[in-house]
Design an enzyme around this catalytic site. Structure first.
Site, PDB file in Angstrom:
ATOM      1  N   GLU A 103       0.876  -1.083  -0.117  1.00  2.94           N
ATOM      2  CA  GLU A 103      -0.114   0.089  -0.053  1.00  2.94           C
ATOM      3  C   GLU A 103       0.763   1.038  -0.031  1.00  2.94           C
ATOM      4  O   GLU A 103       0.430   2.000   0.496  1.00  2.94           O
ATOM      5  CB  GLU A 103      -1.116   0.064   0.983  1.00  2.94           C
ATOM      6  CG  GLU A 103      -2.207  -1.232   1.145  1.00  2.94           C
ATOM      7  CD  GLU A 103      -3.514  -0.832   1.348  1.00  2.94           C
ATOM      8  OE1 GLU A 103      -3.760   0.508   1.480  1.00  2.94           O
ATOM      9  OE2 GLU A 103      -4.085  -1.575   2.084  1.00  2.94           O
ATOM     10  N   HIS A 161      16.065 -31.619   5.859  1.00  4.06           N
ATOM     11  CA  HIS A 161      14.845 -31.090   5.922  1.00  4.06           C
ATOM     12  C   HIS A 161      14.186 -31.212   6.901  1.00  4.06           C
ATOM     13  O   HIS A 161      14.114 -32.044   7.796  1.00  4.06           O
ATOM     14  CB  HIS A 161      14.121 -31.949   4.680  1.00  4.06           C
ATOM     15  CG  HIS A 161      14.607 -31.881   3.347  1.00  4.06           C
ATOM     16  ND1 HIS A 161      14.020 -30.856   2.562  1.00  4.06           N
ATOM     17  CD2 HIS A 161      15.658 -32.084   2.824  1.00  4.06           C
ATOM     18  CE1 HIS A 161      14.889 -30.670   1.432  1.00  4.06           C
ATOM     19  NE2 HIS A 161      15.843 -31.679   1.582  1.00  4.06           N
TER      20      HIS A 161
END
Lengths: 388, 388
Positions: B49, B268
């Site tokens: 914005e 991972h």
């Protein structure tokens, strides 16, 4: 790595020109295309300009046994016209809409109403495929010099190249098929190929069967408008299959449909030395950026003139409102204009105001997108120059 | 792999609410935001914005020494409002425009005019970042039950998820920051997280300093409209930083700005067993698909009623034309209507015809996109169910 498992892909690509109510003998041709596809056994079939979903459904029904997987890409008012049929499961699809695609008021070209997008499919062996729908009717040579759509087509070529770069990082094979509406030597094609590293299947082919010079829009085709092809007696090549193999090496013979023999392995195709490639690429990006700049200035002029027209219409309306109020308040000496003309003028002013405002908004968007592309190209040029 | 080189990222994300002429004390706030950013040393700053390019230029000038790399994403009539400042070189950017983003005639919400897009940047260490601009003003609880924008927001969440999946295949770290305008338990957030595997930085944080429950829109903020937050006395959480690490493990403490300690390596993060995850994911996709279906039927109704209105207006016009021709040919017994009313009625009919046609085209597009999304979701569900 020679001797690895071979991946052989038979790819078929066609702009079907199947516009409802407009294209000649559409249903007959679509039926014949379906017959050919059912007879032959391709691995991937990329079709463009299948504008009617009904035609797609018919094809899907007909081809279900040979090509059990298919997808129709929906977008825009009319649709994207893109569809794909496949022998392999399609894992995932994505549609990318171009930011610019002609002008809404150029009704005779109709591009704005079409789905301005590129469709992407992902297959289980890492093939990624993009199809570029025709961005707008290609103008013949007498128009090529004053081609108002060139900046839009360059923005699309750039966005397509960026989209391919970003989505194909993990793909083993990248295939791009479609009607690019650009000649092989045009700056948009050079930009797309240079920025993505895609190779042209036609020029790389060791064997080719088809029209001379690989032309895909030829005067012999009874559906082409002969007068448009006058400067090109052999025809033009505007449909392409481009490819890139990152984890194998393509050894292809190209027939009408493209045929790839892909040897899986870690070997990469030999590339020209980096520095010379990048110098050429920088030249291409610079050339494209110049053209985008020309389009940007034209868009800025149109934004200004439509804005001015909107302001003038608003002023006229205000003037009329003041005159009407003056008459109501009994200031004026009777009715200066006949009522009917007065009302007509007011409606005309309202119409012009709305139209000019809409166009002003459109050209504002156009300016923004052209500016954005120009800046991305500048960033790319800097990256090319700074690379050691 | 413990003990590998650590990548520490300090990320700042803020919806700046800097709308020209509308946002209160805009320039003062933008200046203060710039001061904070210059004082602190973040690695990545994601702002939403920032609608005025002037504000961006001011920030760029102010922050140049600390964040030498920046990018403003241009799109739409007003712009996308998205910009990014970075300590690391930005290699490449890409803008993806959502296919749906509110209605052009809902001027008071203005979403349609904003750049309906997600910006993507790529950094040298493989970080990929996406920012979702606010899709539309979130309605408070009394409106959440009749949220007409929900299907559009779901289409956007789905497209964002697909975009992230396709562009992040080769990225080591994926960061998504922005104002998602959805509560953490909303179907759109669950869909986005489930389909991409992104984690919520707030819920994963071991240390957090900020508003209770991580709320980002709080009644204490002197710029929020208190009445909208009545059902949520603590406020709501609609701004997120989501992340995924594919070649390292995130160990993060989250403060106001998010802080990641990323250990590079092949380890991972542990995931829940695949089958249970996929069952939940299938439920989420089914729920989202149902909502998209509701939106589709609403859009089809609107397409039908606007089409009918256009046809009625056209009939009225034809009737008037016939009457006028009849009068001209001397068939009628004099002038049946006063001239002025007749002209006014004709203009009214033309206006209604144009408006209804425009809306009809718009809702046709809406139907196409909702259908496309529903089909993609069906394809995803089939893939989830078929996986062994």
């Amino acid at each position: 790595m020679e001797g690895g498992p071979t991946l052989r892909l038979r790819v078929f690509d066609l702009n079907c020109w199947a516009i409802r109510y407009l294209s000649k003998r559409r249903q007959e041709r679509v039926q014949l295309i379906g017959d050919v596809l059912r007879r032959e056994s391709f691995d991937l079939v990329l079709l463009q300009e299948v504008w009617s979903e009904r035609d797609y459904s018919d094809l899907k029904e007909k081809l279900g046994s040979r090509y059990p997987f298919s997808h129709y890409f929906r977008s825009g008012v009319i649709g994207s016209g893109l569809c794909v049929f496949s022998r392999f499961p399609i894992l995932d699809t994505l549609l990318y809409q171009y930011s610019l695609n002609g002008y809404p008021y150029m009704l005779q070209h109709g591009d704005w109403f079409c789905g301005k997008s590129v469709g992407l499919g992902r297959w289980w062996h890492g093939v990624i495929m993009a199809m570029l729908p025709p961005s707008c009717q290609l103008h013949a040579e007498y128009c090529r010099e004053k081609d108002a759509y060139l900046p839009h087509r360059l923005v699309q070529a750039w966005e397509l190249a960026q989209f391919i770069r970003h989505t194909s990082k993990a793909a083993d094979v990248v295939l791009v098929g479609g009607d690019l509406n650009m000649h092989p030597e045009d700056v948009g094609i050079r930009l797309l190929r240079g920025w993505t590293g895609l190779r042209d299947a036609f020029t790389e082919a060791t064997r080719f069967e088809g029209c001379e010079d690989g032309c895909t829009l030829v005067p012999n085709n009874c559906f082409t408008v002969k007068s448009e092809l006058l400067p090109f007696p052999l025809g033009i090549r505007i449909d392409y299959i481009l490819y890139k193999v990152t984890s194998g090496v393509p050894r292809g013979s190209v027939l009408g449909p493209v045929l790839f023999n892909i040897v899986q392995g870690g070997w990469h195709p030999t590339e020209p030395p980096l520095s010379s490639t990048e110098a050429t690429l920088a030249d291409v990006v610079t050339e494209a950026r110049t053209e985008v700049g020309v389009g940007l200035r034209a868009a800025q002029r149109q934004r200004y003139s439509t804005g001015r027209m909107a302001v003038l219409a608003l002023l006229l309306l205000l003037l009329q409102a003041a005159a009407a109020l003056g008459t109501l308040a009994g200031l004026g000496a009777g009715q200066p204009f006949p009522k009917l003309s007065f009302t007509l003028l007011a409606f005309l002013a309202i119409g012009v105001l709305l139209l000019a405002t809409g166009l002003h908004l459109f050209h504002t968007m156009e300016v923004k997108m052209l500016q954005g592309t120009e800046e991305q190209m500048r960033m790319a040029l800097r990256a090319l120059q700074e690379r050691p």
